[in-house]
Design an enzyme around this catalytic site. Structure first.
Site, PDB file in Angstrom:
ATOM      1  N   ASP A 239       0.862  -1.177   0.000  1.00  0.00           N
ATOM      2  CA  ASP A 239       0.000   0.000   0.000  1.00  0.00           C
ATOM      3  C   ASP A 239       0.901   1.230   0.000  1.00  0.00           C
ATOM      4  OD1 ASP A 239      -1.972  -1.892   0.283  1.00  0.00           O
ATOM      5  OD2 ASP A 239      -2.738  -1.144   2.196  1.00  0.00           O
TER       6      ASP A 239
ATOM      7  N   ASP B  49      -6.626  -6.512   7.674  1.00  0.00           N
ATOM      8  CA  ASP B  49      -5.314  -6.218   7.138  1.00  0.00           C
ATOM      9  C   ASP B  49      -4.283  -6.399   8.242  1.00  0.00           C
ATOM     10  OD1 ASP B  49      -5.777  -5.688   4.466  1.00  0.00           O
ATOM     11  OD2 ASP B  49      -5.795  -3.506   4.697  1.00  0.00           O
TER      12      ASP B  49
END
Length: 120
Positions: free
Chosen positions: A83, A112
């Site tokens: 990310d 996550d």
């Protein structure tokens, strides 16, 4: 109907576009979302949206790059990704492992896993 992998691909694309409405359209009403190292999950679309609104308010660019993705064929998709977040002057590249549980084409749970040191 789209496959679970295609649904998660669309979800990642919605994040990359900073499209909060498209992101939220992927969740069931009673979904849960947890950034595991940050505490308990946000449960229900209202609380999930509040969290994501706050996150997106500080983020000018998001790029979720999926390196590997697997679908167990029974409603669980997992992906390994990086990310990349632009938050003000700070650029963060965060290795993440995501687990998605899907029901009837929507995300019912998202977790996550990542190291909080990436934000330091």
């Amino acid at each position: 109907m789209a496959s679970n992998t295609e649904i998660i691909d669309g979800f990642m694309a919605a994040w990359n576009s900073l499209d909060i409405d498209a992101v939220m359209a992927h969740f069931t009403d009673d979904a849960s979302y947890a950034n595991v190292p940050m505490g308990p999950p946000h449960v229900g679309k209202t609380l999930i949206r509040e969290f994501i609104d706050g996150f997106m308010a500080t983020t000018t660019e998001i790029n979720f790059i999926v390196h590997h993705q697997v679908d167990d064929g029974r409603g669980v998709v997992m992906n390994e990704r990086t990310d990349i977040l632009q938050m003000g002057e700070k650029r963060i590249e965060l290795p993440v492992m995501g687990v998605f549980e899907l029901v009837d084409g929507k995300i019912s749970a998202w977790r996550d896993y990542f190291d909080m040191g990436g934000f330091a």
